[in-house]
Design an enzyme around this catalytic site. Structure first.
Site, PDB file in Angstrom:
ATOM      1  N   LYS A   1     -97.656  75.972  62.735  1.00  0.00           N
ATOM      2  CA  LYS A   1     -96.231  76.322  62.658  1.00  0.00           C
ATOM      3  C   LYS A   1     -95.970  77.168  61.405  1.00  0.00           C
ATOM      4  CE  LYS A   1     -95.294  71.892  60.369  1.00  0.00           C
ATOM      5  NZ  LYS A   1     -94.951  70.478  60.635  1.00  0.00           N
TER       6      LYS A   1
ATOM      7  N   ARG B   1     -86.234  61.289  62.200  1.00  0.00           N
ATOM      8  CA  ARG B   1     -86.014  62.733  62.343  1.00  0.00           C
ATOM      9  C   ARG B   1     -85.843  63.034  63.828  1.00  0.00           C
ATOM     10  NH1 ARG B   1     -90.326  66.838  59.640  1.00  0.00           N
ATOM     11  NH2 ARG B   1     -91.504  66.356  61.531  1.00  0.00           N
TER      12      ARG B   1
ATOM     13  N   TYR C   1     -84.995  93.132  33.551  1.00  0.00           N
ATOM     14  CA  TYR C   1     -83.559  92.889  33.685  1.00  0.00           C
ATOM     15  C   TYR C   1     -83.060  91.875  32.661  1.00  0.00           C
ATOM     16  CZ  TYR C   1     -83.536  95.266  38.208  1.00  0.00           C
ATOM     17  OH  TYR C   1     -83.631  96.178  39.217  1.00  0.00           O
TER      18      TYR C   1
ATOM     19  N   MET D   1     -86.862  91.686  42.182  1.00  0.00           N
ATOM     20  CA  MET D   1     -86.991  91.527  43.627  1.00  0.00           C
ATOM     21  C   MET D   1     -88.369  91.989  44.120  1.00  0.00           C
ATOM     22  SD  MET D   1     -84.639  93.031  46.719  1.00  0.00           S
ATOM     23  CE  MET D   1     -83.146  92.231  46.172  1.00  0.00           C
TER      24      MET D   1
HETATM   25  C1  LIG Z   1     -95.996  69.603  60.306  1.00  0.00           C
HETATM   26  C2  LIG Z   1     -96.399  68.442  61.092  1.00  0.00           C
HETATM   27  C3  LIG Z   1     -97.717  67.939  61.027  1.00  0.00           C
HETATM   28  C4  LIG Z   1     -98.742  68.438  60.030  1.00  0.00           C
HETATM   29  O1  LIG Z   1     -98.579  67.770  58.800  1.00  0.00           O
HETATM   30  P1  LIG Z   1     -99.551  68.042  57.569  1.00  0.00           P
HETATM   31  O2  LIG Z   1     -99.069  67.121  56.510  1.00  0.00           O
HETATM   32  O3  LIG Z   1     -99.344  69.482  57.184  1.00  0.00           O
HETATM   33  O4  LIG Z   1    -100.931  67.787  58.010  1.00  0.00           O
HETATM   34  C5  LIG Z   1     -98.067  66.929  61.904  1.00  0.00           C
HETATM   35  N1  LIG Z   1     -97.169  66.417  62.782  1.00  0.00           N
HETATM   36  C6  LIG Z   1     -95.887  66.852  62.826  1.00  0.00           C
HETATM   37  C7  LIG Z   1     -94.938  66.215  63.782  1.00  0.00           C
HETATM   38  C8  LIG Z   1     -95.456  67.855  61.984  1.00  0.00           C
HETATM   39  O5  LIG Z   1     -94.175  68.266  62.034  1.00  0.00           O
END
Ligand SMILES: *Cc1c(COP(=O)(O)O)cnc(C)c1O
Length: 365
Positions: free
Chosen positions: A37, A134, A262, A311
């Site tokens: 992701k 969550r 800056y 930037m």
């Molecule tokens: C992001 C995520 C992971 C991976 O977690 P890590 O700590 O990066 O290994 C696993 N399961 C879910 C549901 C996640 O959202």
């Protein structure tokens, strides 16, 4: 073409090494899901997934469009969408992505969609909340969910999963063990309603490190693939995958009394040699790293970032470093550099990696 000279190199060798490190901790039959992701934790999800496609069993992305991008990059591996949205169910099905179903609303909507398309037994993944609060069904939903699923030929449960809230934290061991026990009860109850056996999974990277006994059928590894464990010792066993490089655009001498950047934030108390580097806060380099808080590495030596981070550029002090315009520099090269940036900017490695903006070119090496 992106010829911006700052580049994020992603090491295939390190990815493969880290994957093997986790495989060695697991039973041979435990499946591996690689989490890609957020552009593969700021790297390049398509390239990383293409490289790993024959080495892992599953990929996970957060959102549907991330999965579609993998499909467009010709990744044939099953892809779990962790947080799909109802408005994307058409696209999810069209791209053969596998949705997480986390409440009755998503369950009913997905079945309706699959029915409309006359699809049978589309793979879905049921997510249960065991304490993170969550996403996820609660245990009390099981009879209702299972009645709906057992009455439908449009979906089939491919896996049941949950997510740990504090797998990295030994002070929360009891809480985590309770989450795992809770998950076991959920699996048993779900299995009681069906004739087949969906996979079960709940461990992320630090879960694998601290609770390998709860590996079930699959584990979901994100940050570990990219070189970070849950403590210094674990991290030192892994290889760094993200290397952020740039070059020196220009060198100046700031004479005693002159200022740099800056707001004239740096004042030279003695003649100071400075180098300008083409990377700034728009590339993901926090302004908190300015005014001497952060450093970059040139010729294996630390060059402090002076004045304010702009930037698109930073200026660094190279008074004691032998270097020239056009020379390569490292914004970070090692896990230690990344952890230093994390602590200086009061965050965690995950955020430093994912912050690197899309303006920076990625290159798998
Ligand atoms: C992001 C995520 C992971 C991976 O977690 P890590 O700590 O990066 O290994 C696993 N399961 C879910 C549901 C996640 O959202």
């Amino acid at each position: 073409m992106n010829n911006h000279v700052s580049v994020l190199e992603i090491s295939k060798n390190a990815l493969e090494y880290n994957l093997q490190y986790f495989k060695d901790k697991l039973h041979q039959k435990t499946k591996i899901l690689a989490v890609v992701k957020a552009f593969g934790y700021g790297s390049d999800a398509n390239e990383v997934a293409y490289f790993l496609k024959d080495k892992v069993d599953y990929f996970a992305v957060a959102y549907a469009h991330e999965g579609i991008s993998l499909r467009n990059a010709k990744i044939p591996t099953p892809i779990l969408v962790l947080h799909p949205q109802i408005q994307n169910f058409d696209e999810i099905i069209r791209n053969q992505l596998e949705p997480t179903i986390y409440n009755l609303k998503t369950l009913n909507a997905f079945i309706t969609k699959a029915k409309e398309k006359e699809i049978e037994y589309y793979p879905i993944h049921l997510k249960f909340n065991t304490g993170l609060n969550r996403l996820g069904f609660s245990k009390v939903n099981i009879p209702k969910i299972m009645a709906i699923i057992c009455n439908s030929k449009h979906v089939k449960i491919k896996s049941i999963f949950s997510h740990l809230a504090a797998s990295e934290d030994s002070n929360e061991r009891q809480f985590t063990l309770n989450q795992i026990q809770n998950f076991k009860d959920i699996i048993t109850q779900v299995y009681d309603h069906i004739e087949y056996t969906p996979m079960a999974h709940t461990l992320n990277t630090s879960g694998v490190i601290n609770y390998p006994e709860a590996q079930f059928d699959m584990v979901r590894i994100g940050i570990g693939l990219y070189g970070f464990g849950n403590n210094k010792k674990e991290t030192s066993q892994l290889k760094n995958t993200h290397i952020l490089k740039s070059i020196i655009s220009q060198i100046h001498i700031a004479k005693k009394g002159e200022t740099v950047g800056y707001n004239r934030a740096f004042k030279a108390f003695k003649d100071t040699i400075i180098a300008t580097i083409p990377i700034g806060h728009a590339d993901g380099l926090s302004r908190k790293l300015g005014k001497g808080n952060g450093y970059i590495t040139i010729q294996n030596r630390s060059a402090p970032i002076i004045g304010n981070v702009c930037m698109d550029m930073i200026m660094v002090d190279i008074t004691n470093i032998e270097c020239n315009e056009g020379d390569p520099v490292f914004i970070f090269k090692t896990q230690e550099d990344i952890l230093n940036i994390s602590s200086m900017t009061e965050t965690i490695s995950y955020e430093i990696l994912t912050l690197i903006s899309q303006r920076i070119k990625r290159s798998l090496i």
